[in-house]
Write an enzyme that holds these catalytic residues in place. Structure first.
Site, PDB file in Angstrom:
ATOM      1  N   GLU A  75       0.853  -1.186   0.000  1.00 46.91           N
ATOM      2  CA  GLU A  75       0.000   0.000   0.000  1.00 46.91           C
ATOM      3  C   GLU A  75       0.891   1.239   0.000  1.00 46.91           C
ATOM      4  O   GLU A  75       1.997   1.235   0.552  1.00 46.91           O
ATOM      5  CB  GLU A  75      -0.860  -0.020   1.278  1.00 46.91           C
ATOM      6  CG  GLU A  75      -1.735   1.199   1.500  1.00 46.91           C
ATOM      7  CD  GLU A  75      -2.385   1.190   2.890  1.00 46.91           C
ATOM      8  OE1 GLU A  75      -3.413   1.870   3.049  1.00 46.91           O
ATOM      9  OE2 GLU A  75      -1.867   0.502   3.799  1.00 46.91           O
TER      10      GLU A  75
ATOM     11  N   LYS B  58      -9.870   1.005  -1.578  1.00 41.94           N
ATOM     12  CA  LYS B  58      -9.999   0.505  -0.216  1.00 41.94           C
ATOM     13  C   LYS B  58     -11.384   0.798   0.357  1.00 41.94           C
ATOM     14  O   LYS B  58     -11.837   1.941   0.387  1.00 41.94           O
ATOM     15  CB  LYS B  58      -8.923   1.148   0.660  1.00 41.94           C
ATOM     16  CG  LYS B  58      -8.831   0.606   2.080  1.00 41.94           C
ATOM     17  CD  LYS B  58      -7.686   1.292   2.808  1.00 41.94           C
ATOM     18  CE  LYS B  58      -7.476   0.735   4.201  1.00 41.94           C
ATOM     19  NZ  LYS B  58      -6.380   1.476   4.893  1.00 41.94           N
TER      20      LYS B  58
ATOM     21  N   CYS C 169      -4.676  -3.303   3.633  1.00 41.90           N
ATOM     22  CA  CYS C 169      -4.357  -3.006   5.028  1.00 41.90           C
ATOM     23  C   CYS C 169      -5.512  -3.302   5.993  1.00 41.90           C
ATOM     24  O   CYS C 169      -5.774  -4.460   6.306  1.00 41.90           O
ATOM     25  CB  CYS C 169      -3.891  -1.557   5.141  1.00 41.90           C
ATOM     26  SG  CYS C 169      -2.859  -1.240   6.602  1.00 41.90           S
TER      27      CYS C 169
END
Length: 277
Positions: free
Chosen positions: A40, A111, A147
Protein backbone atom coordinates in the site's frame (compact mmCIF):
# COMPACT_ATOMS: atom_id res chain seq x y z
CA UNK A 1 2.55 -19.87 -10.33
CA UNK A 2 5.26 -18.02 -8.44
CA UNK A 3 4.43 -14.77 -6.66
CA UNK A 4 6.92 -12.28 -5.26
CA UNK A 5 6.16 -9.89 -2.37
CA UNK A 6 8.43 -6.84 -2.32
CA UNK A 7 8.83 -5.33 1.14
CA UNK A 8 10.14 -1.76 0.79
CA UNK A 9 9.70 1.75 2.12
CA UNK A 10 8.27 4.29 -0.28
CA UNK A 11 9.60 7.85 -0.10
CA UNK A 12 8.05 11.24 -0.81
CA UNK A 13 9.19 11.30 -4.46
CA UNK A 14 6.88 9.09 -6.58
CA UNK A 15 9.46 8.92 -9.37
CA UNK A 16 12.04 7.51 -6.98
CA UNK A 17 9.55 4.86 -5.92
CA UNK A 18 9.02 3.91 -9.58
CA UNK A 19 12.77 3.37 -9.93
CA UNK A 20 12.70 1.08 -6.91
CA UNK A 21 9.68 -0.75 -8.32
CA UNK A 22 11.46 -1.19 -11.66
CA UNK A 23 14.58 -2.64 -10.00
CA UNK A 24 12.66 -4.99 -7.71
CA UNK A 25 10.32 -6.12 -10.48
CA UNK A 26 13.25 -7.01 -12.73
CA UNK A 27 14.84 -9.01 -9.89
CA UNK A 28 11.60 -10.84 -9.12
CA UNK A 29 11.00 -11.65 -12.79
CA UNK A 30 14.54 -13.01 -13.14
CA UNK A 31 13.74 -15.32 -10.21
CA UNK A 32 10.68 -16.69 -11.99
CA UNK A 33 7.85 -14.65 -10.49
CA UNK A 34 4.88 -13.85 -12.72
CA UNK A 35 3.04 -11.79 -10.06
CA UNK A 36 4.98 -9.07 -8.22
CA UNK A 37 3.23 -7.44 -5.26
CA UNK A 38 4.21 -4.12 -3.65
CA UNK A 39 2.80 -2.46 -0.51
CA UNK A 40 0.00 0.00 0.00
CA UNK A 41 1.14 3.60 -0.61
CA UNK A 42 3.98 2.48 -2.87
CA UNK A 43 3.49 5.70 -4.85
CA UNK A 44 4.04 7.95 -1.83
CA UNK A 45 3.91 7.19 1.90
CA UNK A 46 1.37 8.30 4.44
CA UNK A 47 2.42 11.55 6.08
CA UNK A 48 3.09 13.22 2.72
CA UNK A 49 0.74 15.36 0.63
CA UNK A 50 -1.48 12.62 -0.78
CA UNK A 51 -3.63 15.03 -2.78
CA UNK A 52 -0.58 16.43 -4.57
CA UNK A 53 0.56 12.92 -5.54
CA UNK A 54 -2.89 11.62 -6.51
CA UNK A 55 -3.34 10.74 -10.19
CA UNK A 56 -5.96 9.02 -12.29
CA UNK A 57 -5.29 5.53 -13.59
CA UNK A 58 -4.28 6.88 -17.00
CA UNK A 59 -1.82 9.32 -15.43
CA UNK A 60 1.98 9.11 -15.68
CA UNK A 61 2.58 7.07 -12.51
CA UNK A 62 0.25 4.18 -13.32
CA UNK A 63 1.25 4.33 -16.98
CA UNK A 64 4.91 3.91 -16.01
CA UNK A 65 3.96 1.10 -13.63
CA UNK A 66 2.29 -0.74 -16.50
CA UNK A 67 5.35 -0.22 -18.71
CA UNK A 68 7.58 -1.74 -16.01
CA UNK A 69 5.29 -4.77 -15.71
CA UNK A 70 5.09 -5.33 -19.47
CA UNK A 71 8.83 -4.91 -19.93
CA UNK A 72 9.37 -7.76 -17.49
CA UNK A 73 6.46 -9.91 -18.72
CA UNK A 74 4.70 -9.92 -15.33
CA UNK A 75 1.78 -8.35 -13.51
CA UNK A 76 2.63 -5.75 -10.88
CA UNK A 77 0.29 -4.85 -8.02
CA UNK A 78 1.05 -1.64 -6.12
CA UNK A 79 -0.67 0.95 -3.95
CA UNK A 80 -1.30 4.47 -5.20
CA UNK A 81 -3.67 7.39 -4.58
CA UNK A 82 -6.32 8.75 -6.93
CA UNK A 83 -8.41 11.92 -6.70
CA UNK A 84 -11.47 11.40 -4.53
CA UNK A 85 -14.40 13.64 -3.62
CA UNK A 86 -14.42 16.97 -1.79
CA UNK A 87 -10.63 17.26 -1.76
CA UNK A 88 -9.99 13.71 -0.57
CA UNK A 89 -8.17 10.89 -2.33
CA UNK A 90 -8.92 7.24 -2.95
CA UNK A 91 -6.54 4.64 -1.57
CA UNK A 92 -6.14 2.38 -4.59
CA UNK A 93 -4.45 -0.92 -5.37
CA UNK A 94 -3.68 -1.13 -9.09
CA UNK A 95 -2.79 -4.30 -11.02
CA UNK A 96 -1.16 -3.86 -14.42
CA UNK A 97 0.75 -6.07 -16.83
CA UNK A 98 0.35 -9.48 -18.43
CA UNK A 99 -0.91 -12.77 -17.01
CA UNK A 100 0.83 -16.17 -17.43
CA UNK A 101 -1.13 -16.77 -20.64
CA UNK A 102 -0.06 -13.45 -22.16
CA UNK A 103 -3.37 -11.67 -21.62
CA UNK A 104 -3.58 -8.10 -20.39
CA UNK A 105 -4.28 -7.29 -16.73
CA UNK A 106 -5.73 -3.85 -15.99
CA UNK A 107 -7.81 -3.71 -12.80
CA UNK A 108 -7.90 -1.69 -9.61
CA UNK A 109 -9.48 -1.78 -6.15
CA UNK A 110 -10.37 1.18 -3.94
CA UNK A 111 -10.00 0.51 -0.22
CA UNK A 112 -13.40 -0.14 1.34
CA UNK A 113 -12.57 -0.14 5.07
CA UNK A 114 -10.81 3.07 6.10
CA UNK A 115 -8.39 3.07 9.03
CA UNK A 116 -10.32 5.01 11.66
CA UNK A 117 -8.65 3.22 14.56
CA UNK A 118 -5.76 3.51 17.02
CA UNK A 119 -6.17 7.30 16.94
CA UNK A 120 -5.77 7.58 13.15
CA UNK A 121 -8.60 8.97 10.98
CA UNK A 122 -8.01 7.87 7.40
CA UNK A 123 -11.56 8.92 6.48
CA UNK A 124 -10.61 12.57 6.95
CA UNK A 125 -8.44 12.40 3.82
CA UNK A 126 -9.66 9.32 1.93
CA UNK A 127 -12.95 8.46 0.21
CA UNK A 128 -13.99 4.80 0.67
CA UNK A 129 -14.39 2.31 -2.13
CA UNK A 130 -17.65 0.47 -2.62
CA UNK A 131 -16.91 -2.84 -4.38
CA UNK A 132 -14.80 -5.96 -4.06
CA UNK A 133 -12.41 -6.83 -6.89
CA UNK A 134 -11.11 -10.09 -8.32
CA UNK A 135 -9.43 -10.89 -11.62
CA UNK A 136 -8.39 -13.95 -13.59
CA UNK A 137 -4.68 -14.73 -13.60
CA UNK A 138 -3.81 -17.90 -15.48
CA UNK A 139 -5.36 -20.81 -13.55
CA UNK A 140 -5.92 -18.63 -10.52
CA UNK A 141 -8.34 -15.90 -9.55
CA UNK A 142 -6.79 -13.09 -7.50
CA UNK A 143 -8.61 -10.83 -5.04
CA UNK A 144 -7.44 -7.43 -3.82
CA UNK A 145 -7.54 -5.88 -0.34
CA UNK A 146 -5.71 -3.10 1.47
CA UNK A 147 -4.36 -3.01 5.03
CA UNK A 148 -7.26 -2.41 7.48
CA UNK A 149 -9.47 -4.57 5.22
CA UNK A 150 -7.75 -7.60 6.78
CA UNK A 151 -9.78 -7.09 9.96
CA UNK A 152 -13.06 -7.78 8.11
CA UNK A 153 -13.66 -11.48 7.35
CA UNK A 154 -16.74 -10.87 5.18
CA UNK A 155 -14.64 -9.12 2.52
CA UNK A 156 -12.45 -12.20 2.20
CA UNK A 157 -15.25 -14.75 2.14
CA UNK A 158 -17.07 -12.62 -0.43
CA UNK A 159 -14.01 -12.69 -2.65
CA UNK A 160 -13.66 -16.45 -2.16
CA UNK A 161 -17.29 -16.90 -3.14
CA UNK A 162 -16.49 -14.87 -6.25
CA UNK A 163 -13.80 -17.40 -7.09
CA UNK A 164 -10.67 -15.98 -5.48
CA UNK A 165 -7.91 -18.55 -4.93
CA UNK A 166 -5.48 -15.96 -3.56
CA UNK A 167 -6.09 -12.57 -1.98
CA UNK A 168 -3.46 -9.83 -1.98
CA UNK A 169 -3.36 -7.60 1.11
CA UNK A 170 -1.05 -4.66 0.47
CA UNK A 171 -0.45 -2.65 3.62
CA UNK A 172 1.33 0.17 5.38
CA UNK A 173 0.69 -1.26 8.82
CA UNK A 174 0.80 1.03 11.82
CA UNK A 175 3.34 0.22 14.53
CA UNK A 176 2.59 -0.22 18.21
CA UNK A 177 2.35 -2.83 20.95
CA UNK A 178 1.12 -6.14 19.59
CA UNK A 179 0.64 -4.81 16.05
CA UNK A 180 3.07 -7.23 14.36
CA UNK A 181 1.34 -10.16 16.06
CA UNK A 182 -2.05 -8.83 14.93
CA UNK A 183 -0.84 -8.40 11.35
CA UNK A 184 0.33 -12.00 11.20
CA UNK A 185 -2.67 -13.47 13.03
CA UNK A 186 -5.29 -11.62 11.00
CA UNK A 187 -3.96 -12.65 7.60
CA UNK A 188 -3.66 -16.28 8.62
CA UNK A 189 -7.21 -16.18 9.97
CA UNK A 190 -8.50 -14.64 6.73
CA UNK A 191 -6.74 -17.40 4.78
CA UNK A 192 -8.67 -19.94 6.84
CA UNK A 193 -11.94 -18.01 6.48
CA UNK A 194 -11.61 -17.93 2.69
CA UNK A 195 -9.63 -21.17 2.30
CA UNK A 196 -7.43 -19.12 -0.02
CA UNK A 197 -3.85 -17.93 -0.10
CA UNK A 198 -3.28 -14.55 1.55
CA UNK A 199 -0.37 -12.55 0.16
CA UNK A 200 0.28 -9.98 2.88
CA UNK A 201 2.79 -7.43 1.60
CA UNK A 202 3.63 -4.52 3.89
CA UNK A 203 5.89 -1.52 3.93
CA UNK A 204 9.20 -2.26 5.64
CA UNK A 205 9.89 -0.89 9.11
CA UNK A 206 11.56 2.52 8.59
CA UNK A 207 13.67 1.90 11.68
CA UNK A 208 15.18 -1.14 9.99
CA UNK A 209 15.83 0.58 6.65
CA UNK A 210 16.91 4.01 7.92
CA UNK A 211 14.11 5.67 5.94
CA UNK A 212 12.78 8.99 7.19
CA UNK A 213 9.15 8.47 8.17
CA UNK A 214 6.40 10.84 9.21
CA UNK A 215 5.44 10.76 12.85
CA UNK A 216 1.95 9.56 13.79
CA UNK A 217 1.39 7.94 10.38
CA UNK A 218 1.14 4.21 9.57
CA UNK A 219 4.45 3.71 7.79
CA UNK A 220 5.06 -0.02 8.10
CA UNK A 221 6.38 -2.74 10.38
CA UNK A 222 7.67 -5.23 7.78
CA UNK A 223 6.98 -8.93 8.38
CA UNK A 224 5.29 -9.60 5.04
CA UNK A 225 4.20 -13.21 4.53
CA UNK A 226 2.22 -15.66 2.46
CA UNK A 227 -0.36 -17.81 4.22
CA UNK A 228 -1.65 -21.02 2.64
CA UNK A 229 -5.38 -21.89 2.39
CA UNK A 230 -4.86 -23.85 5.61
CA UNK A 231 -3.50 -20.77 7.39
CA UNK A 232 0.10 -21.96 7.39
CA UNK A 233 2.86 -19.41 6.77
CA UNK A 234 4.76 -20.66 3.74
CA UNK A 235 7.05 -17.64 3.28
CA UNK A 236 7.86 -14.66 5.49
CA UNK A 237 10.09 -11.61 5.80
CA UNK A 238 11.78 -9.81 8.65
CA UNK A 239 11.59 -6.03 9.17
CA UNK A 240 13.73 -4.56 6.38
CA UNK A 241 13.99 -4.44 2.59
CA UNK A 242 13.33 -7.93 1.28
CA UNK A 243 11.66 -9.95 -1.48
CA UNK A 244 9.93 -13.18 -0.54
CA UNK A 245 8.52 -15.80 -2.92
CA UNK A 246 5.79 -18.43 -2.84
CA UNK A 247 4.34 -20.91 -5.32
CA UNK A 248 0.55 -20.75 -5.57
CA UNK A 249 -1.53 -23.74 -6.67
CA UNK A 250 -5.21 -23.72 -7.60
CA UNK A 251 -5.23 -27.47 -6.94
CA UNK A 252 -4.11 -26.84 -3.36
CA UNK A 253 -7.04 -24.45 -2.95
CA UNK A 254 -9.50 -27.02 -4.31
CA UNK A 255 -8.12 -29.77 -2.07
CA UNK A 256 -8.35 -27.53 0.98
CA UNK A 257 -11.92 -26.48 0.21
CA UNK A 258 -12.89 -30.12 -0.21
CA UNK A 259 -11.33 -31.03 3.14
CA UNK A 260 -12.46 -27.91 5.05
CA UNK A 261 -15.68 -26.77 3.31
CA UNK A 262 -16.33 -23.73 5.51
CA UNK A 263 -17.60 -21.68 2.57
CA UNK A 264 -20.15 -24.35 1.70
CA UNK A 265 -21.07 -25.05 5.33
CA UNK A 266 -21.55 -21.46 6.49
CA UNK A 267 -25.08 -20.76 7.75
CA UNK A 268 -24.45 -17.11 8.64
CA UNK A 269 -23.72 -15.60 5.23
CA UNK A 270 -26.46 -14.70 2.86
CA UNK A 271 -30.05 -14.96 4.11
CA UNK A 272 -30.17 -15.32 7.88
CA UNK A 273 -33.20 -15.59 10.15
CA UNK A 274 -32.78 -13.45 13.28
CA UNK A 275 -35.00 -14.36 16.23
CA UNK A 276 -35.81 -12.57 19.45
CA UNK A 277 -36.29 -9.04 18.15
Amino acid sequence: MKAALVQMNSVADPRSNLRTIADRTAEAAENGASLVVFPEAAQTPFGTDLSAAAEELDGPWATCLEAIARENGVTVIAGMFRPGTNGTVRNTLVARGVDPDGGAVAVHYDKVHLFDAFGHQESEAVSPGEAIRTFAFGRLTIGLAICYDVRFPALFTAQARSGADAIVVSASWGSGPGKIEQWELLGRARALDATAYVLACGQADPRATGTTAAQDSPTGVGHSYVASPKGEVVSSAEAGDEIIYADLSSQDVRRTRAAIPVLANSLLEGEVVVEGR
